[in-house]
Design a protein around this motif. Structure first.
Motif, mmCIF file in Angstrom:
data_model
loop_
_atom_site.group_PDB
_atom_site.id
_atom_site.type_symbol
_atom_site.label_atom_id
_atom_site.label_comp_id
_atom_site.label_asym_id
_atom_site.label_seq_id
_atom_site.Cartn_x
_atom_site.Cartn_y
_atom_site.Cartn_z
ATOM 1 N N ASN A 9 -24.829 22.149 -19.891
ATOM 2 C CA ASN A 9 -25.128 20.666 -20.342
ATOM 3 C C ASN A 9 -23.487 20.431 -21.065
ATOM 4 O O ASN A 9 -23.224 19.411 -20.955
ATOM 5 C CB ASN A 9 -26.117 20.551 -21.252
ATOM 6 N N LYS A 10 -22.916 21.475 -21.905
ATOM 7 C CA LYS A 10 -21.886 21.199 -22.555
ATOM 8 C C LYS A 10 -20.733 20.992 -21.764
ATOM 9 O O LYS A 10 -19.626 20.243 -21.898
ATOM 10 C CB LYS A 10 -21.668 22.632 -23.472
ATOM 11 N N LEU A 11 -20.466 21.538 -20.445
ATOM 12 C CA LEU A 11 -19.596 21.330 -19.425
ATOM 13 C C LEU A 11 -19.654 19.898 -19.161
ATOM 14 O O LEU A 11 -18.602 19.233 -19.099
ATOM 15 C CB LEU A 11 -19.702 22.490 -18.285
ATOM 16 N N GLN A 59 -17.405 14.479 -19.594
ATOM 17 C CA GLN A 59 -17.481 12.931 -19.749
ATOM 18 C C GLN A 59 -16.552 12.299 -21.087
ATOM 19 O O GLN A 59 -16.026 11.424 -20.876
ATOM 20 C CB GLN A 59 -19.064 12.734 -19.975
ATOM 21 N N ASP A 60 -16.567 13.422 -21.975
ATOM 22 C CA ASP A 60 -15.783 12.955 -22.911
ATOM 23 C C ASP A 60 -14.237 13.113 -22.603
ATOM 24 O O ASP A 60 -13.582 11.923 -23.190
ATOM 25 C CB ASP A 60 -15.782 14.038 -24.277
ATOM 26 N N HIS A 74 -9.644 19.943 -23.371
ATOM 27 C CA HIS A 74 -9.520 20.662 -22.403
ATOM 28 C C HIS A 74 -9.748 22.260 -22.654
ATOM 29 O O HIS A 74 -10.246 22.994 -21.585
ATOM 30 C CB HIS A 74 -7.951 20.195 -21.800
ATOM 31 N N MET A 75 -9.439 22.657 -23.723
ATOM 32 C CA MET A 75 -9.396 24.264 -24.093
ATOM 33 C C MET A 75 -10.796 24.439 -24.236
ATOM 34 O O MET A 75 -11.065 25.466 -24.032
ATOM 35 C CB MET A 75 -8.724 24.244 -25.509
ATOM 36 N N LYS A 76 -11.703 23.469 -24.886
ATOM 37 C CA LYS A 76 -13.027 23.872 -24.990
ATOM 38 C C LYS A 76 -13.824 23.936 -23.576
ATOM 39 O O LYS A 76 -14.565 24.729 -23.328
ATOM 40 C CB LYS A 76 -13.719 22.726 -25.835
ATOM 41 N N TYR A 77 -13.350 23.076 -22.532
ATOM 42 C CA TYR A 77 -13.853 23.052 -21.298
ATOM 43 C C TYR A 77 -13.435 24.402 -20.481
ATOM 44 O O TYR A 77 -14.431 24.950 -19.982
ATOM 45 C CB TYR A 77 -13.163 21.871 -20.595
ATOM 46 N N TYR A 91 -13.019 27.246 -22.133
ATOM 47 C CA TYR A 91 -13.782 28.206 -22.735
ATOM 48 C C TYR A 91 -15.061 28.242 -21.783
ATOM 49 O O TYR A 91 -15.557 29.361 -21.656
ATOM 50 C CB TYR A 91 -13.856 28.090 -24.019
ATOM 51 N N CYS A 92 -15.601 27.192 -21.950
ATOM 52 C CA CYS A 92 -17.087 26.810 -21.238
ATOM 53 C C CYS A 92 -17.145 27.561 -19.784
ATOM 54 O O CYS A 92 -17.941 28.127 -19.427
ATOM 55 C CB CYS A 92 -17.686 25.752 -21.178
ATOM 56 N N LEU A 93 -15.927 27.077 -19.085
ATOM 57 C CA LEU A 93 -15.766 27.470 -17.609
ATOM 58 C C LEU A 93 -15.923 29.176 -17.487
ATOM 59 O O LEU A 93 -16.520 29.637 -16.798
ATOM 60 C CB LEU A 93 -14.659 27.050 -17.141
ATOM 61 N N LYS A 94 -15.205 29.736 -18.410
ATOM 62 C CA LYS A 94 -15.079 30.965 -18.511
ATOM 63 C C LYS A 94 -16.369 31.788 -18.827
ATOM 64 O O LYS A 94 -16.934 32.730 -18.396
ATOM 65 C CB LYS A 94 -13.729 31.760 -19.676
#
Length: 91
Positions: A35-37, A42-43, A71-74, A76-79
């Motif tokens: 859900n965070k991804l 969307q953000d 982008h950095m948070k994204y 991180y979540c992908l990893k």
């Protein structure tokens, strides 16, 4: 190990997230990451739209920094998804 497919509805349709674990082993944390991804994605779209219409140099800089942060948070979540065995062809 069985593979479960979870479907998440969005404005654009149904997204499939494949978890490399049985349904009983899919944790709330896994769903939170997925859900965070979606939220981060969307953000980033919203920031790109705002950046397209920005004319003030301060706002432009602000949007660029915010986009870099998202982008950095994204990433991180992908990893985290990769480490947990959550995959999708959308990312």
């Amino acid at each position: 190990m069985s593979v479960e497919m979870i479907q998440k509805k969005s404005e654009k349709g149904v997204f499939n997230f494949i978890f490399g674990k049985s349904k009983s082993n899919i944790s709330d944390d896994d769903m939170i990451i997925v859900n965070k991804l979606e939220e981060l994605k969307q953000d980033m779209v919203n920031i790109h739209i705002s950046l397209d219409y920005a004319t003030d140099p301060v706002l432009i800089d602000s949007y660029i920094y915010e986009l870099k942060s998202l982008h950095m948070k994204y990433e991180y979540c992908l990893k985290k998804c990769k480490d947990k065995g959550i995959v999708s062809s959308l990312y």
